[in-house]
Design a protein around this motif. Structure first.
Motif, mmCIF file in Angstrom:
data_model
loop_
_atom_site.group_PDB
_atom_site.id
_atom_site.type_symbol
_atom_site.label_atom_id
_atom_site.label_comp_id
_atom_site.label_asym_id
_atom_site.label_seq_id
_atom_site.Cartn_x
_atom_site.Cartn_y
_atom_site.Cartn_z
ATOM 1 N N PRO A 127 0.823 -1.195 0.000
ATOM 2 C CA PRO A 127 0.000 0.000 0.000
ATOM 3 C C PRO A 127 0.862 1.253 0.000
ATOM 4 C CG PRO A 127 -0.193 -1.191 2.080
ATOM 5 C CD PRO A 127 0.690 -1.981 1.178
ATOM 6 N N THR A 128 0.318 2.291 -0.563
ATOM 7 C CA THR A 128 1.049 3.554 -0.612
ATOM 8 C C THR A 128 1.043 4.208 0.761
ATOM 9 O OG1 THR A 128 -0.915 4.833 -1.125
ATOM 10 C CG2 THR A 128 0.315 3.915 -2.997
ATOM 11 N N ASP A 129 1.959 5.148 0.965
ATOM 12 C CA ASP A 129 1.969 5.899 2.223
ATOM 13 C C ASP A 129 0.654 6.626 2.419
ATOM 14 O OD1 ASP A 129 4.522 5.062 2.844
ATOM 15 O OD2 ASP A 129 5.491 6.857 2.042
ATOM 16 N N GLU A 130 0.113 7.181 1.326
ATOM 17 C CA GLU A 130 -1.160 7.890 1.414
ATOM 18 C C GLU A 130 -2.277 6.952 1.854
ATOM 19 O OE1 GLU A 130 -4.263 10.414 -1.389
ATOM 20 O OE2 GLU A 130 -2.305 9.872 -2.185
ATOM 21 N N GLY A 131 -2.302 5.751 1.302
ATOM 22 C CA GLY A 131 -3.317 4.770 1.673
ATOM 23 C C GLY A 131 -3.201 4.359 3.129
ATOM 24 N N GLN A 132 -1.978 4.143 3.585
ATOM 25 C CA GLN A 132 -1.764 3.771 4.987
ATOM 26 C C GLN A 132 -2.180 4.898 5.921
ATOM 27 O OE1 GLN A 132 2.044 2.042 5.931
ATOM 28 N NE2 GLN A 132 2.150 1.053 3.932
ATOM 29 N N ASN A 133 -1.818 6.127 5.571
ATOM 30 C CA ASN A 133 -2.188 7.269 6.409
ATOM 31 C C ASN A 133 -3.696 7.444 6.478
ATOM 32 O OD1 ASN A 133 0.483 7.857 6.969
ATOM 33 N ND2 ASN A 133 0.676 9.308 5.287
ATOM 34 N N THR A 134 -4.378 7.268 5.350
ATOM 35 C CA THR A 134 -5.831 7.383 5.325
ATOM 36 C C THR A 134 -6.460 6.314 6.202
ATOM 37 O OG1 THR A 134 -5.800 8.318 3.111
ATOM 38 C CG2 THR A 134 -7.879 7.360 3.848
ATOM 39 N N ALA A 135 -5.995 5.087 6.090
ATOM 40 C CA ALA A 135 -6.539 3.987 6.902
ATOM 41 C C ALA A 135 -6.344 4.264 8.386
ATOM 42 C CB ALA A 135 -5.874 2.668 6.516
ATOM 43 N N ARG A 136 -5.203 4.777 8.756
ATOM 44 C CA ARG A 136 -4.927 5.038 10.172
ATOM 45 C C ARG A 136 -5.762 6.198 10.716
ATOM 46 N NH1 ARG A 136 0.529 3.541 8.618
ATOM 47 N NH2 ARG A 136 0.833 1.429 9.372
ATOM 48 N N LYS A 137 -6.119 7.156 9.865
ATOM 49 C CA LYS A 137 -7.001 8.245 10.296
ATOM 50 C C LYS A 137 -8.397 7.711 10.582
ATOM 51 C CE LYS A 137 -4.709 11.939 7.747
ATOM 52 N NZ LYS A 137 -4.827 12.824 6.592
ATOM 53 N N ILE A 138 -8.861 6.801 9.731
ATOM 54 C CA ILE A 138 -10.202 6.243 9.874
ATOM 55 C C ILE A 138 -10.255 5.272 11.046
ATOM 56 C CG2 ILE A 138 -11.955 4.793 8.751
ATOM 57 C CD1 ILE A 138 -10.879 5.966 6.072
ATOM 58 N N ALA A 139 -9.286 4.412 11.141
ATOM 59 C CA ALA A 139 -9.252 3.397 12.200
ATOM 60 C C ALA A 139 -7.811 3.255 12.678
ATOM 61 C CB ALA A 139 -9.774 2.073 11.666
ATOM 62 N N PRO A 140 -7.457 3.968 13.742
ATOM 63 C CA PRO A 140 -6.071 3.979 14.205
ATOM 64 C C PRO A 140 -5.457 2.597 14.448
ATOM 65 C CG PRO A 140 -7.334 5.654 15.337
ATOM 66 C CD PRO A 140 -8.315 4.846 14.532
ATOM 67 N N SER A 141 -6.272 1.628 14.799
ATOM 68 C CA SER A 141 -5.720 0.297 15.052
ATOM 69 C C SER A 141 -5.771 -0.611 13.825
ATOM 70 C CB SER A 141 -6.477 -0.372 16.204
ATOM 71 O OG SER A 141 -7.828 -0.569 15.844
ATOM 72 N N ALA A 142 -6.177 -0.058 12.673
ATOM 73 C CA ALA A 142 -6.284 -0.862 11.452
ATOM 74 C C ALA A 142 -4.923 -1.382 11.027
ATOM 75 C CB ALA A 142 -6.888 -0.037 10.322
ATOM 76 N N ARG A 143 -4.936 -2.579 10.506
ATOM 77 C CA ARG A 143 -3.718 -3.174 9.957
ATOM 78 C C ARG A 143 -3.791 -3.029 8.442
ATOM 79 N NH1 ARG A 143 -2.347 -9.529 10.447
ATOM 80 N NH2 ARG A 143 -0.693 -9.575 8.903
ATOM 81 N N VAL A 144 -2.785 -2.453 7.848
ATOM 82 C CA VAL A 144 -2.733 -2.264 6.403
ATOM 83 C C VAL A 144 -1.713 -3.250 5.841
ATOM 84 C CG1 VAL A 144 -2.273 -0.630 4.549
ATOM 85 C CG2 VAL A 144 -3.311 0.177 6.675
ATOM 86 N N CYS A 145 -2.147 -4.067 4.885
ATOM 87 C CA CYS A 145 -1.282 -5.112 4.325
ATOM 88 C C CYS A 145 -1.101 -4.917 2.833
ATOM 89 C CB CYS A 145 -1.891 -6.485 4.559
ATOM 90 S SG CYS A 145 -2.090 -6.898 6.282
ATOM 91 N N GLY A 146 0.054 -5.278 2.356
ATOM 92 C CA GLY A 146 0.319 -5.235 0.928
ATOM 93 C C GLY A 146 -0.144 -6.493 0.211
ATOM 94 N N ASP A 147 -0.335 -7.575 0.960
ATOM 95 C CA ASP A 147 -0.765 -8.846 0.383
ATOM 96 C C ASP A 147 -1.958 -9.356 1.180
ATOM 97 O OD1 ASP A 147 -1.140 -11.468 -0.482
ATOM 98 O OD2 ASP A 147 1.011 -11.866 -0.638
ATOM 99 N N TYR A 148 -3.104 -9.408 0.547
ATOM 100 C CA TYR A 148 -4.332 -9.764 1.239
ATOM 101 C C TYR A 148 -4.293 -11.179 1.827
ATOM 102 C CZ TYR A 148 -5.977 -12.780 -2.556
ATOM 103 O OH TYR A 148 -6.114 -13.794 -3.468
ATOM 104 N N ARG A 149 -3.420 -12.027 1.334
ATOM 105 C CA ARG A 149 -3.339 -13.397 1.852
ATOM 106 C C ARG A 149 -2.873 -13.426 3.301
ATOM 107 N NH1 ARG A 149 -0.538 -15.234 -3.634
ATOM 108 N NH2 ARG A 149 0.379 -13.223 -3.157
ATOM 109 N N GLU A 150 -2.142 -12.381 3.725
ATOM 110 C CA GLU A 150 -1.756 -12.276 5.135
ATOM 111 C C GLU A 150 -3.008 -12.203 6.011
ATOM 112 O OE1 GLU A 150 1.033 -9.106 6.065
ATOM 113 O OE2 GLU A 150 1.735 -9.164 3.990
ATOM 114 N N VAL A 151 -3.984 -11.471 5.550
ATOM 115 C CA VAL A 151 -5.227 -11.296 6.302
ATOM 116 C C VAL A 151 -6.070 -12.567 6.227
ATOM 117 C CG1 VAL A 151 -7.332 -9.924 6.505
ATOM 118 C CG2 VAL A 151 -5.176 -8.818 5.885
#
Length: 88
Positions: A1-25
């Motif tokens: 994920p891009t830095d912008e995408g990670q920052n957006t996710a963390r603003k919406i849900a501070p404890s959200a986990r952002v992954c580059g590979d959905y198989r991790e999830v």
């Protein structure tokens, strides 16, 4: 994920986990639910994979690119007893 995408996710849900590979999830049994915000062409297949993995799913619109794929996702969620939400 891009830095912008990670920052957006963390603003919406501070404890959200952002992954580059959905198989991790998919493989992480501690994760109960996911939000899918990917290119629309991937929405139906990712939704169905996460439902099969036992996750609750929030998918951004559109759920699918055609009626058959959308219906299949809804029916799968019902069959597996998982919550499926579609929104924006």
């Amino acid at each position: 994920p891009t830095d912008e995408g990670q920052n957006t996710a963390r603003k919406i849900a501070p404890s959200a986990r952002v992954c580059g590979d959905y198989r991790e999830v998919l493989e992480d049994r501690h994760i109960e639910g996911v939000a899918i915000a990917t290119p629309a062409i991937t929405h139906a297949i990712l939704t169905q994979e996460f439902l099969h993995a036992g996750k609750y799913v929030m998918c951004e619109k559109p759920l699918a690119l055609d009626y058959q794929d959308a219906r299949a996702s809804v029916e799968l969620a019902k069959k597996l007893g998982r919550m499926l939400m579609v929104g924006h």
